[in-house]
Write an enzyme that holds these catalytic residues in place. Structure first.
Site, PDB file in Angstrom:
ATOM      1  N   GLN A  67       0.841  -1.192   0.000  1.00 44.87           N
ATOM      2  CA  GLN A  67       0.000   0.000   0.000  1.00 44.87           C
ATOM      3  C   GLN A  67       0.878   1.244   0.000  1.00 44.87           C
ATOM      4  O   GLN A  67       1.781   1.389   0.827  1.00 44.87           O
ATOM      5  CB  GLN A  67      -0.930   0.054   1.210  1.00 44.87           C
ATOM      6  CG  GLN A  67      -1.890   1.246   1.095  1.00 44.87           C
ATOM      7  CD  GLN A  67      -2.827   1.408   2.260  1.00 44.87           C
ATOM      8  OE1 GLN A  67      -2.395   1.777   3.348  1.00 44.87           O
ATOM      9  NE2 GLN A  67      -4.112   1.168   2.038  1.00 44.87           N
ATOM     10  N   CYS A  97      -6.808   7.041   4.658  1.00 38.06           N
ATOM     11  CA  CYS A  97      -6.229   7.372   5.964  1.00 38.06           C
ATOM     12  C   CYS A  97      -6.515   8.834   6.308  1.00 38.06           C
ATOM     13  O   CYS A  97      -6.244   9.727   5.496  1.00 38.06           O
ATOM     14  CB  CYS A  97      -4.726   7.116   5.949  1.00 38.06           C
ATOM     15  SG  CYS A  97      -3.934   7.470   7.534  1.00 38.06           S
ATOM     16  N   LYS A 136      -7.926   1.957  -2.055  1.00 35.79           N
ATOM     17  CA  LYS A 136      -8.662   1.803  -0.796  1.00 35.79           C
ATOM     18  C   LYS A 136      -9.160   3.179  -0.386  1.00 35.79           C
ATOM     19  O   LYS A 136      -8.366   4.121  -0.240  1.00 35.79           O
ATOM     20  CB  LYS A 136      -7.775   1.211   0.299  1.00 35.79           C
ATOM     21  CG  LYS A 136      -8.539   0.881   1.581  1.00 35.79           C
ATOM     22  CD  LYS A 136      -7.663   0.133   2.585  1.00 35.79           C
ATOM     23  CE  LYS A 136      -8.491  -0.406   3.750  1.00 35.79           C
ATOM     24  NZ  LYS A 136      -9.041   0.652   4.617  1.00 35.79           N
ATOM     25  N   GLY A 230      -9.590  -6.007   9.582  1.00 34.77           N
ATOM     26  CA  GLY A 230      -8.444  -5.330  10.163  1.00 34.77           C
ATOM     27  C   GLY A 230      -8.155  -5.732  11.586  1.00 34.77           C
ATOM     28  O   GLY A 230      -7.554  -6.756  11.853  1.00 34.77           O
TER      29      GLY A 230
END
Length: 342
Positions: A67, A97, A136, A230
């Protein structure tokens, strides 16, 4: 361009400070099929830093995805080439994020406000490599929280050639919530992800957020193409033992507890031989027997002994002796722990 096919029915999420190479190697002992993701690595860390330190891994981790965090198409293309040269099976762009550091660098979730730039980035990445390029993202950010905004984002980025979207089913508040709060406070909206799949049936849609076990995973797979788990997978890694059988339909037997400990010891020896210290491996395995008898003693023994100089597999075996229902043939007498609580 023929890109490698990856079965993403079950993925372990990229988690900063958690899913390093030691963690991924440990997870791979329990599931051979799941797709494992690295921690987010910024383009700056690869352009200006130690590439081997950030990208090195062991072959057993495959299928494994890198990532990336960044917003410069040229840098992302360069780093994608590095990922391919290191043998990664996929490169994923982080558009989810919400941390302040990520916002100040103009990458992560704040990029959802600029889908045109994301499309430029992914187009450059796709042009640079043969491996799959995925994204993502969140379902929205701040006041940009209508389904139409998500629909537009996915449509524009898909036009660049991206065919796989991993969608965290929570919006991100970039102003007012910490990264930790953003993992829990914004409500889950699975229906929005389901609608995305309905409207873009040719895209692979992976759902992420709040999925805690394999029963929930199987229910999600009735609506979407894959699940990314996760914290639950990290904090209770025993979940991963049955992924191959229940999610992928593998006929391979579920690994026994005793065999897992033996393989873990072999894995630790491999890592120690490569210069690692036990404390950097053991921190990922403390949750292995979560909610089982002896779990507290297992955690405590590892925490008190793995950091000691020269610690090795004897610490793992001694800690395993605290698990009473572990069918484990060991000559080691159950060690004592001061003030051990039941």
């Amino acid at each position: 361009m023929n890109r490698k096919t990856i079965n993403r029915r079950f993925c372990v999420a990229p988690m900063l400070d958690w899913t390093d190479s030691h963690c991924r190697g440990f997870h791979r002992l329990m599931t051979k099929e799941s797709v494992l993701y690295t921690e987010m690595v910024t383009t700056g860390a690869l352009v200006y830093g130690d590439v081997e330190r950030h990208l090195g891994y062991i072959e057993a981790e495959h299928p494994v995805a890198l990532q990336l965090g960044g917003s410069d198409p040229t840098d992302l293309a360069h780093c994608s080439k590095l990922a391919q040269s290191y043998g990664y099976d996929e490169v994923n762009l982080n558009v989810g994020c919400p941390s302040d550091r990520v916002q100040s660098g103009r990458f992560g979730a704040c990029l959802m406000a600029d889908p045109g730039l994301v499309a430029e980035c992914t187009a450059a990445m796709i042009e640079a490599v043969d491996i799959p390029v995925t994204v993502k993202c969140r379902i929205g950010i701040d006041e940009q929280d209508d389904y139409a905004d998500l629909q537009r984002f996915v449509s524009l980025v898909a036009d660049s050639g991206v065919t796989t979207f991993i969608v965290h089913a929570r919006k991100a508040w970039l102003d007012g919530l910490s990264p930790k709060e953003n993992r829990d406070i914004p409500p889950l909206n699975y229906d929005r992800v389901y609608l995305l799949k309905e409207e873009f049936p040719d895209l692979e849609i992976i759902i992420n957020g709040g999925i805690n076990n394999l029963d929930e995973t199987l229910l999600q797979l009735e609506k979407v193409d894959g699940v990314m788990m996760g914290r639950a997978a990290y904090q209770s890694p025993f979940i991963l033992k049955e992924v191959d059988q229940r999610i992928y339909g593998s006929e391979r037997p579920v690994i026994s507890d005793a065999e897992l400990i033996e393989q873990l010891c072999d894995y630790v020896e491999l890592r120690l031989a490569g210069g690692a210290q036990l404390k950097y491996i053991s921190r990922h395995v403390v949750g292995l027997f979560q909610s089982r008898a002896g779990a507290r003693q297992w955690r405590r023994y590892l925490s008190e002994n793995a950091f000691k100089p020269g610690s090795g597999t004897e610490v793992i075996r001694a800690a395993a002796a605290f698990i009473p229902d572990l069918s484990y043939d060991s000559d080691i007498t159950t060690p004592s722990i001061s003030n051990t609580r039941q």
